[in-house]
Design a protein around this motif. Structure first.
Motif, PDB file in Angstrom:
ATOM      1  N   TYR A 379     100.701 -11.179  13.468  1.00  0.00           N
ATOM      2  CA  TYR A 379     100.447 -10.186  14.512  1.00  0.00           C
ATOM      3  C   TYR A 379     100.361  -8.784  13.919  1.00  0.00           C
ATOM      4  O   TYR A 379      99.417  -8.044  14.184  1.00  0.00           O
ATOM      5  CB  TYR A 379     101.539 -10.246  15.580  1.00  0.00           C
ATOM      6  N   SER A 383      97.134  -6.567  13.804  1.00  0.00           N
ATOM      7  CA  SER A 383      97.237  -5.346  14.580  1.00  0.00           C
ATOM      8  C   SER A 383      96.863  -4.134  13.731  1.00  0.00           C
ATOM      9  O   SER A 383      96.083  -3.280  14.149  1.00  0.00           O
ATOM     10  CB  SER A 383      98.663  -5.280  15.093  1.00  0.00           C
ATOM     11  N   ILE A 386      93.113  -4.157  13.018  1.00  0.00           N
ATOM     12  CA  ILE A 386      92.296  -3.706  14.144  1.00  0.00           C
ATOM     13  C   ILE A 386      92.435  -2.206  14.329  1.00  0.00           C
ATOM     14  O   ILE A 386      91.474  -1.495  14.572  1.00  0.00           O
ATOM     15  CB  ILE A 386      92.702  -4.452  15.425  1.00  0.00           C
ATOM     16  N   ARG A 387      93.666  -1.757  14.148  1.00  0.00           N
ATOM     17  CA  ARG A 387      93.894  -0.330  14.323  1.00  0.00           C
ATOM     18  C   ARG A 387      93.045   0.469  13.347  1.00  0.00           C
ATOM     19  O   ARG A 387      92.587   1.565  13.647  1.00  0.00           O
ATOM     20  CB  ARG A 387      95.372  -0.024  14.110  1.00  0.00           C
TER      21      ARG A 387
ATOM     22  N   ILE D 179      95.903  -7.535  21.110  1.00  0.00           N
ATOM     23  CA  ILE D 179      96.150  -6.517  20.084  1.00  0.00           C
ATOM     24  C   ILE D 179      95.203  -5.341  20.286  1.00  0.00           C
ATOM     25  O   ILE D 179      95.594  -4.172  20.252  1.00  0.00           O
ATOM     26  CB  ILE D 179      95.965  -7.115  18.679  1.00  0.00           C
ATOM     27  N   TYR D 180      93.969  -5.705  20.529  1.00  0.00           N
ATOM     28  CA  TYR D 180      92.976  -4.644  20.698  1.00  0.00           C
ATOM     29  C   TYR D 180      93.339  -3.746  21.874  1.00  0.00           C
ATOM     30  O   TYR D 180      93.310  -2.520  21.778  1.00  0.00           O
ATOM     31  CB  TYR D 180      91.599  -5.266  20.910  1.00  0.00           C
ATOM     32  N   TYR D 182      96.168  -3.335  23.131  1.00  0.00           N
ATOM     33  CA  TYR D 182      97.392  -2.584  22.838  1.00  0.00           C
ATOM     34  C   TYR D 182      97.096  -1.312  22.054  1.00  0.00           C
ATOM     35  O   TYR D 182      97.705  -0.275  22.282  1.00  0.00           O
ATOM     36  CB  TYR D 182      98.365  -3.467  22.056  1.00  0.00           C
ATOM     37  N   GLN D 183      96.146  -1.422  21.145  1.00  0.00           N
ATOM     38  CA  GLN D 183      95.802  -0.238  20.349  1.00  0.00           C
ATOM     39  C   GLN D 183      95.376   0.913  21.252  1.00  0.00           C
ATOM     40  O   GLN D 183      95.571   2.070  20.928  1.00  0.00           O
ATOM     41  CB  GLN D 183      94.670  -0.545  19.371  1.00  0.00           C
TER      42      GLN D 183
END
Lengths: 456, 110, 636, 483, 150
Positions: A379, A383, A386-387, D179-180, D182-183
């Protein structure tokens, strides 16, 4: 800061103990010593500092990784007692080398100077060459040692050339100085070439494609305990060093190498997972899975800009602990059945429910199923990726995760659904302890990931 | 000595040292790739390391910084250690298969 | 309202008792509970009926509770009692009671006696719900519920898979219609935000709804009626439904359930009046069905099948009546039809009972001697259905014919011809069964006997009703009070006003008398022909497989079943297999499996570069390095 | 606290069950199920007491990323929690007759499954939801894998394995989507995600990432191929858990996590989903007609039903939503009843092949009656639960598009065809050697059926109380979905 | 020559020659001490080690089988390409800053010792670990098993 010194001293102590005919005590001493060092290491928390002319740097990053490595070292040492029981006379030698390996690894997480970095890598590697080839009468072990050694020294050559070029450009081996130089001036191509060479040798060390070829062969041929060390300690230390190098000194290397990083990451994950699909040997399967995990960690590296140390640490933790459990179980099975094939696990679910359950959990953790540590590792990595805008490569990684479920579950399937031959099966307490402890950690980190994520 | 020193960089630019090291390095690489005899491969690796040493020393002189030379010590140390370990691995292999041909070591694959 | 609930719940109560503890009860008690509950319902219904008759009873329209309700959406569970529903109430409970009584005798031997009664009671319950619902959805409960009971009762002897197939066919065909009904309801709900009859009726004035929508609604609802009332093209289940015990055929497949479609359209007449296209369509379908089924009836040899086709045909007639706007006439015919058709079925049941299950009229004959009561009641009912004065059928049928004549001469001609055929095949049936010599086995002959009184009693009552039932709707040419029309007037007031209805046109009494005469003459001629053929000449229908020409085609019911089989059933079955074997397993699942296999194959390929040779590994490394450097540095 | 209690009791009982040993495992598990059910009843009381305002429990769990242990019970959640809490003890009870190998593991897995399912239905934090989502998968995987009854073990392992990988594959995309999101949002909590403003392009992509996960679980055509084999190969208890509860996870998730979060994505892709769902309805029904394996037939029928529910959800109408919820609830009952009947038949005759059976009604009238009622409920006869659901669903669908509604409506015809064909061939006709000695229901089995039948009629006759309870949460979701 | 000669022993000799050449460069670069150490360590120690191993194994004849031609060509091409690329890359590094003032004393023992034992003390000590490890390893690996000898 003292962790490294104490560990080295402990290695020496082991050798001396042999001479003093305290063979029986060596193992307890080593374990106890490592535990003490672990404790000392923890006390270093929060003390940032550089020592010995910035040769050794202590910061939370190094302390955290040192802690993880020491933990793994303790496990390895615990397992070693039984693993080398047929070669009791040499146990001190083995232990000493194991501890020296650990020294190398510790140096890799806390170096402040390329000299320390280089020495750390070499100490780690040379010790592992020895351990890989340590089953003298086993041709496969010999072959593993040889392959590792040849390719490793070749990679060292490249590394050194890179270091030399960097030195030529910057005039220093000190990370801080290099970092300053790189940010103050516009580095010439010499710098990039040197960094590229270091990068390549690091890719080799972490067994990223296309420099991964050694890993499966060496993992398979080496004695399983050594494989466990390579898969856990060596790989994690290498990644820590990778991160340390590239987050500080070589951060400017990323733009020109962006495509290389991306391609290497995708390739590593894909090759690792796809090749693992058809393996019959458990160790070899784990080796390829290790490659794919290296790929996931690479995903953390390529997102460096966003300070991914947390993610990398957590992933390393999850991966290291689950691998440790898996290898420990593999050792037990191999010791009892004499086989490292996946078939050897047939029927384990009925015979040894504890082992089977533990292995299942380890496999699930590696596959990234919640609420185990591996899941959070994945995760965090995803995460971060992607960030930092690496969406598509993350998608590739996710697809690969699905593929990976296949081979992890193959083992689980074998354990629970296939029939086995009945043989006596012994499980030493040290192993139960290590396995149990690993599983506990996996759950802990899975349910309370906050314990680890807040660290860095 | 001073004259010699000065003349070195005035006559031979640092680039030349870089090039000769690179060439030497590549010869080492070629040796590694070209031969099957493990010992000769070791020697080729030594050649690679030496090329690096040469480069380091050249840069050391160029930057007028001793640490490059110190690093060479470490490289030598490592080289020595590597050779020791490598040769002992070789010996164990030789004891088992009576050959130092790396291409015969193919039992681990796929 | 409370009594209304009692009327509905009593049969349910009977059902529950028989279903749960019926097995432990003696058959008599079981039967008495079954019949008794209906009797009480009947009595209560009669009270309501009389109330309406006196004018003391007002229309009841109550919501019992909110059934499907959330937010703005609300469909209640409500009841509606008016003249129309009370008519049906009387028929259902009255005929229902008689048939219950009959069943006590008829089913006495059956080990699942209590089951039978529980199903019958359940049927009555749903039927009552159907006619008493105050909105479409409650009606729909009954609608589907009677379908279920029909299914259960057709397949009552479930050991025979043919019967089960018939039951399933009935259910499925009904369901096809029900889908139409359902979609029709959606349209209503969407446009009127209600399914309540009264609300919709009033809303029609205020809410603008396009004509096309109304046509669509009415057509869809009619599709539902087609299924339930066995109209073309969804009629084929009804003849097959004769697999059920005879009382069931009498009750469900003649007197009550199959008339549900007529009830529903009568109930929703306010919608239909706005959609002349649909009305036209209904009339055509009705006429076509009447003729079509009648022709088939002529060639059938199974006593119950003949009656079944006759039923289909008569239902067609009723729909025709509705289609031309003669709602009252349709309802009138429903009532009379219930009497004589129930009687006919029960009579045939009596015959079958006597012959121990024989249903082929070619193997009967001369039963008059042994079964006089059955014969007489059967004869009376046949006269009624044939439209002979002054039996019930005469009045109701003539009313329809007259209306048809007003509306469209072709329809009238078709209907008249259908009536002619009806008279013919009915008397063909009567003559073959009851006159001449017995053509069965000696064994059967030995056991021939009149049925017990519990069977004959309902026959007699029904026959009486068949004789006198027509007087509730005497044509105006006789200058008598058309009782039914007046009674139903509050319900159909709108219809009467809107179209001026038939009443307004019925000025020319001479034409009407002429029409009556024509119909009567046709019927008499038909009977005469039948007499000549089957009594004088003693012809017996050909054996199976010996028919030829048109006869063969008609004997085989125009091969409609076969056509359905070939066009609908077979393709679906083939499609099912294809979809599963080819599409699902091979293609869709194939893609899934293939992606898995592909991964494995890819894995196997990738594996091959791991060839174990250090030399190769090193070479690959160097090449990669070259590639990386070349890529990074030489690009720019 | 009550929320926590309800959620964690199954976990506690899973442990207790495992520790209690093989002999007592089933009793402990049943007890656990009943206790949870009791808790659930209290939850309902509490919710009603709270005027249907959601009951909430929030506790910070992980700070980075910000994940809170947030539970939420509103009408919608409670419906599914209640379904779970009701069906699990019932399913446990269905297994009482049977000797189960390694019972403690089996029952504790069932309890663990309940834990996961309750978590899924209670979680109001996306991440927590995901964790429970995956957690629910593991026990059922083992249940199906190890206790399946089909003799062809290799085939079973393949089928179950496929199921596992397939569903896991889908959910990973969901993780990615989370996740996306959440960003952007900085939180996983449902309320934050609901009020998020994403660009249309993002929504469109996110839609598929979420939808894929849910569609596989539901399953929606063409992601259904794991289903028939898995249902067939699982032990009946597993099949009941899968079909009765687990596939509601996907449907529930559509409502809770898809529609309100990416409304524009939904808007954009609804036509596609609708067509897929309706294809599924017809496709499943048509295939079911010729199935010879009872469980596979039921699987395809279930597939057809959930297709309709999916379509109903995507209508974005009150009726469609309500219909979907009622039908989810109803389908849980019906499908459990059907599979239980299949289980009974299999236990007594050793076969599930429809063509080999027949005549059971002669020897087992009670069973025949119960089975008949469940069959009728599943063909949506009025007064049964499924009628309410299908009526509203089809009506909702009608509001969306007339023709789709007509096509989907064919299911009431086809459903009758395959169900009655099945019933006829299994239960009616003459007995044969397999069925001649068919034992009628014993009291335990009868109890199960009685409970189910009561449920069937309760929802069928007085659904409005239930609907009013669900209404506020559906309104909320609908509002967000129509943003 | 080191690379190409068929007899390993000859290779060794050539390599020693090469080392001497490098040592010469060191001298030119003003690193006398290093030059000496270089000769001692490489020529004196490492190469002797090689030689003794060769002798031990009786490998001093030309027993090595050659690689297949394809592999050879591949090797040459790869190495050649590497060289090309490296040279091409490094050639771009034209504008290195001019050398700073040369301090002749950096190569002296004194100066080196200072740097080594002050700034680089820790690595120096750490390299002892390396040696220890290598030593143990060498012993561990080459020591014949007792059971074997007995």
């Amino acid at each position: 800061m003292n962790t490294l010194i104490y560990t080295s001293a402990l290695g020496l102590l082991c050798m001396l103990a042999e001479m003093a005919n305290l063979r029986k005590l060596i193992l307890p001493i080593a374990v106890a010593g490592l535990c003490v060092i672990f404790g000392l290491n923890v006390t270093d928390w929060g003390k940032n500092g550089a020592y010995y002319h910035n040769m050794v740097v202590t910061d939370n990053f190094s302390v955290a990784f040192s802690g993880l490595l020491l933990l793994l070292g303790i496990f390895i040492t615990l397992l070693a007692g039984n693993f080398y029981k047929n070669e009791e006379s040499k146990i001190s030698d083995y232990l000493a080398i194991i501890i020296f390996t650990l020294c190398g690894a510790l140096a890799l997480v806390s170096f402040g100077n390329l000299a320390m970095f280089f020495l750390g890598i070499e100490v780690l590697s040379i010790s592992l060459y020895i351990l890989a080839g340590s089953k003298k009468k086993d041709v496969r072990s010999n072959e593993a040692g040889m392959k590792y050694f040849l390719m490793g020294s070749f990679a060292s050559g490249i590394l050194l050339f890179g270091v030399a070029l960097i030195y030529g450009e910057t005039g220093s081996f000190d990370l801080g100085a290099i970092s300053n130089y790189a940010s103050a001036t516009h580095p010439s191509v010499l710098f990039y070439a040197g960094a590229g060479m270091i990068l390549i040798s690091m890719l080799f060390k972490v067994s990223a494609a296309p420099f991964h070829f050694w890993a499966p062969d060496v993992y398979e041929g080496s004695p399983t305990l050594t494989t466990a060390m390579m898969a856990t300690i060596a790989k994690i230390a290498a990644f820590a060093a990778f991160y340390r190098l590239f987050s500080h000194a070589f951060i400017s290397v990323f733009p020109p190498y962006a495509w290389v990083f991306t391609a290497v990451t995708a390739l590593t994950i894909t090759i690792g997972n796809f090749t693992a699909l058809n393996q019959d040997s458990f160790k070899r399967m784990l080796a390829f899975s290790g490659i794919s995990h290296a790929g996931y960690l690479m995903l953390g590296i390529i997102s460096l800009y966003g300070k991914t140390d947390n993610a990398i640490f957590f992933y390393s933790f999850a991966y290291g602990i689950s691998s440790m459990a898996a290898f420990a179980i593999a050792i037990v099975v191999a010791m009892n059945l004499g086989s490292e094939k996946i078939e050897a696990f047939n029927g384990l679910g009925k015979r040894k429910p504890f082992l089977a359950a533990a292995l299942t959990i380890a496999m699930l953790s590696m596959a990234g199923i919640p609420p185990l540590a591996g899941f959070f590792g994945k995760y965090y990595i995803f995460s971060e990726a992607i960030r930092n805008g690496h969406l598509w490569i993350t998608v590739v990684a996710v697809i690969n995760s699905i593929v990976s479920v296949y081979y992890y579950m193959k083992v689980v399937l074998a354990m629970y659904t296939k029939d086995s031959v009945e043989t006596a099966f012994t499980l030493k307490p040290a192993y139960s302890f290590v396995i149990g402890f690993c599983i506990l950690l996996l759950f802990l980190a899975g349910i309370f990931p906050g314990l680890l994520t807040g660290l860095l | 000595m001073m004259n010699v020193m000065l003349s070195i960089f005035s006559v031979v630019p640092i680039q030349y040292y870089i090039f000769i090291s690179a060439v030497l390095f590549c010869i080492g690489v070629l040796g590694v790739l070209f031969r099957r005899n493990a010992i000769i491969i070791f020697m080729s690796v030594e050649l690679m390391l030496n090329s690096v040493n040469l480069l380091l020393v050249a840069f050391s002189a160029y930057h007028n910084d001793a640490s490059g030379q110190v690093f060479v010590f470490f490289v030598m140390a490592v080289a020595a250690a590597e050779v020791a370990v490598g040769l002992s691995i070789l010996v164990t292999i030789y004891r088992n298969v009576h050959s130092v041909d790396i291409d015969e070591l193919k039992s681990l694959k796929h | 309202m409370n009594y209304l609930l009692v009327i509905i719940l009593l049969p349910l109560f009977g059902f529950l008792i028989n279903a749960f503890i019926g097995k432990k009860l003696p058959k008599t008690i079981s039967g008495i509970i079954g019949s008794g509950t209906i009797l009480v319902s009947f009595v209560l219904s009669s009270v309501f009926f009389l109330g309406f008759l006196n004018g003391t009873q007002q229309k009841i329209d109550v919501d019992v509770y909110d059934w499907i309700a959330f937010g703005d959406f609300k469909i209640t569970f409500g009841l509606l009692l008016d003249q129309l529903s009370v008519m049906w109430l009387m028929v259902i409970t009255g005929v229902g009671f008689l048939i219950h009584v009959y069943s006590m005798g008829y089913m006495h031997e059956d080990e699942k006696f209590h089951n039978f009664f529980s199903y019958l009671n359940l049927f009555i319950f749903f039927m009552l719900l159907l006619v008493l619902g105050n909105n479409f959805l409650v009606t729909f409960i009954g609608w589907e519920g009677v379908g279920l009971c029909s299914y259960l009762l057709i397949g009552f002897w479930f050991k025979n898979q043919d019967y089960n197939n018939a039951a399933k066919k009935a259910f499925v065909m009904n369901r096809i219609g029900d889908l139409g009904f359902l979609i029709g309801m959606f349209l209503l709900l969407y446009n009127f935000h209600s399914l309540h009859f009264g609300t919709i009726q009033t809303a029609l004035g205020t809410i603008q709804v396009s004509h096309a929508t109304i046509v669509a609604i009415t057509m869809l609802l009619f599709v539902g009626a087609m299924g339930k009332s066995a109209q073309l093209p969804l009629y084929t289940w009804l003849p097959d439904a004769m697999a059920g015990p005879t009382p069931v055929s009498a009750l469900i497949h003649a007197a009550t359930m199959v008339t549900a479609g007529i009830y529903m359209i009568a109930r929703a007449h306010f919608l239909y009046l706005l959609a002349p296209e649909t009305m036209q369509f209904i009339a055509v379908i009705g006429a076509a069905t009447a003729l079509f089924a009648a022709t088939i009836g002529v060639f059938q040899n199974d006593i119950k099948k003949v009656l079944a086709y006759s039923t289909v045909s008569q239902l067609g007639l009723m729909f025709m009546a509705l289609g031309i706007g003669a709602f009252t006439s349709g309802v009138f015919h429903v009532v009379t039809h219930a009497f004589f058709k129930a009687c006919l079925f029960l009579g045939s049941g009596s015959v079958i009972h006597a012959l121990h299950g024989e249903q082929d009229i070619r193997k009967m004959g001369g039963l008059r001697k042994w079964m006089p009561i059955t014969f007489i009641t059967f004869l009376l009912s046949s006269l009624a259905i044939s439209g002979i004065f002054p039996f019930a059928g005469f009045f109701s049928k003539d009313e329809i014919l007259a209306a048809a004549y007003e509306h469209n001469k072709v329809l009238w001609a078709v209907a008249s011809f259908a009536s002619f055929l009806t008279a013919f095949y009915m008397f063909r049936l009567v003559f073959l069964t009851f006159t001449g010599d017995f053509r069965g086995t000696e064994e059967q002959k030995h056991h021939l006997h009149e049925s017990p009184s519990v069977i004959t009693f309902p026959l007699i009552v029904l026959a009486l009703l068949a004789v006198v039932g027509g007087f509730m709707g005497l044509p105006e040419v006789f200058h008598a009070k058309h009782f039914l029309k007046e009674f139903l007037n509050p319900v159909f007031a709108q219809a009467t006003q809107a179209g001026g209805e038939m009443g307004a046109h019925e000025t020319n009494s001479s034409i009407e008398i002429m029409l009556m005469s024509i119909a009567s003459i046709l019927a008499v001629v038909a009977i005469a022909i039948a007499y000549v053929m089957y009594v004088s000449r003693k012809r017996i229908p050909a054996k199976d497989g010996e028919q030829y020409g048109i006869g063969k085609i008609i004997y085989n019911k125009y091969y409609v079943d076969e056509i359905y089989n070939a066009l609908v059933v077979k393709p679906i079955l083939v499609l099912s297999e294809l979809a599963h074997d080819v599409l699902d397993r091979t293609f869709v699942d194939g893609i899934v499996n293939w992606s898995g296999k592909f991964s494995l194959m890819a894995g196997a390929q990738v594996r091959k570069i791991q060839n174990g040779s250090i030399g190769f590994y090193l070479l690959f490394m160097v090449v990669s390095i070259v590639a990386i450097f070349a890529f990074v540095f030489l690009k720019n | 606290m009550l929320l926590l209690l309800t959620l964690f009791l199954p976990l506690v009982f899973a442990l207790l069950t495992y520790l209690s040993g093989n002999r007592f495992a089933k009793y402990i598990a049943l007890l656990g199920g009943l206790v949870v059910f009791t808790c659930c009843s209290f939850l309902k009381l509490a919710l009603v007491h709270n005027n249907l305002a959601p009951l909430v429990f929030v506790h910070d769990w992980i700070s980075n990323p910000h994940i809170s242990f947030a539970l939420n019970i509103d009408g919608l959640s409670l419906t599914l929690v209640a379904l779970t809490a009701f069906l699990v003890p019932l399913i446990i009870f269905t297994t009482f007759r049977k000797e189960i190998e390694n019972a403690k593991a089996f029952y504790s897995l069932v309890m663990l499954m309940e834990f996961g399912l309750l978590g899924v239905f209670m979680a109001s934090d996306g991440f927590l939801f995901y964790i429970f989502w995956e957690l629910a998968l593991i026990p059922i995987y083992f249940i199906a894998l190890l206790w399946g009854e089909n003799k062809d073990a290799a085939f079973r392992h393949r089928a179950i394995f496929k199921f596992f990988v397939y569903t896991l594959a889908g959910s990973l995309f969901m993780l990615l989507a989370f996740i996306y999101v959440y960003q952007i949002a900085g939180s996983f909590s449902a309320s934050t995600l609901y009020s998020l403003n994403l660009t249309d392009k993002e929504q469109s992509v996110l839609f598929w990432a979420f939808f894929l996960a849910f569609a596989i679980k539901i399953p929606v055509f063409p992601f259904h191929t794991w289903q028939p084999d898995t249902y067939k190969e699982s032990p009946s208890a597993g099949t009941m858990l899968l079909a009765g509860i687990m596939l509601k996870m996907g449907l529930y998730a559509l409502l809770r996590w898809l529609l309100p979060v990416v409304p524009h994505g939904v808007m954009l892709w609804t036509p596609v989903v609708m067509v897929l769902a309706v294809i599924g309805v017809i496709y499943g029904s048509v295939i079911a007609i010729k199935q010879d394996d009872l469980k596979k037939l039921l699987a395809y029928s279930s597939f057809a039903h959930v297709g309709l529910i999916t379509a109903g959800i995507f209508t974005l109408t009150h009726e469609g939503f309500q219909g979907a919820v009622v039908q989810m609830f109803a389908h849980g009952f019906n499908v459990v009843g059907l599979f239980f009947a299949a289980e009974i038949i299999f236990q007594r005759t050793g076969t599930l092949s429809i063509s080999q059976l027949g005549g059971i009604r002669t020897v087992a009238p009670k069973f025949a009656t119960c089975f008949m009622i469940v069959v009728l409920a599943s063909v949506a006869l009025p007064t049964t639960n499924a009628f309410i659901g299908e009526f509203l669903l089809l009506y909702g669908l009608y509001e969306y598009n007339t023709w789709l509604s007509v096509i989907a409506g064919l299911t009431i015809i086809l459903g009758a065809v395959y169900m009655l064909r099945m019933y006829q061939n299994v239960m009616l006709g003459e007995t044969n050697s397999l069925t001649a000695n068919f034992e009628d229901l014993n009291w335990k089995e009868l109890t199960v059926f009685v409970f189910l039948i009561i449920g069937i009629f309760e929802i069928g006759l007085v659904p409005s109380q239930f609907m009013n309870m669900v209404q506020p949460s559906l309104d909320l979701i609908l509002n967000y979905s129509l943003r | 020559m080191t690379v190409l000669s068929k007899n390993p022993v000859h290779s060794v000799i050539y390599l020693i020659g090469c080392f001497f050449a490098i040592a010469g460069h060191y001298l030119l670069l003003n690193a006398e001490f290093l030059a000496v150490v270089h000769i001692i360590v490489y020529a004196g120690a490492i190469m002797v080690l090689f030689l003794s191993t060769l002798m031990l194994m009786n490998l001093n004849d030309e027993t090595e089988q050659h690689k297949p031609a394809l592999a050879k060509i591949g090797a040459v091409i790869a190495a050649g390409l590497l060289m090309l690329v490296l040279v091409a890359v490094l050639k771009k590094a034209d504008a290195l800053p001019a050398p700073v003032n040369q301090d002749l004393s950096i190569g002296t023992i004194k100066n080196l010792g200072k740097v080594l034992l002050d700034e680089y003390l820790f690595p120096f000590e750490f390299s002892s670990v390396l040696f220890l490890s290598a030593m143990i390893g060498a012993v561990l690996l080459t020591k014949k098993e007792k059971s074997q000898t007995a």
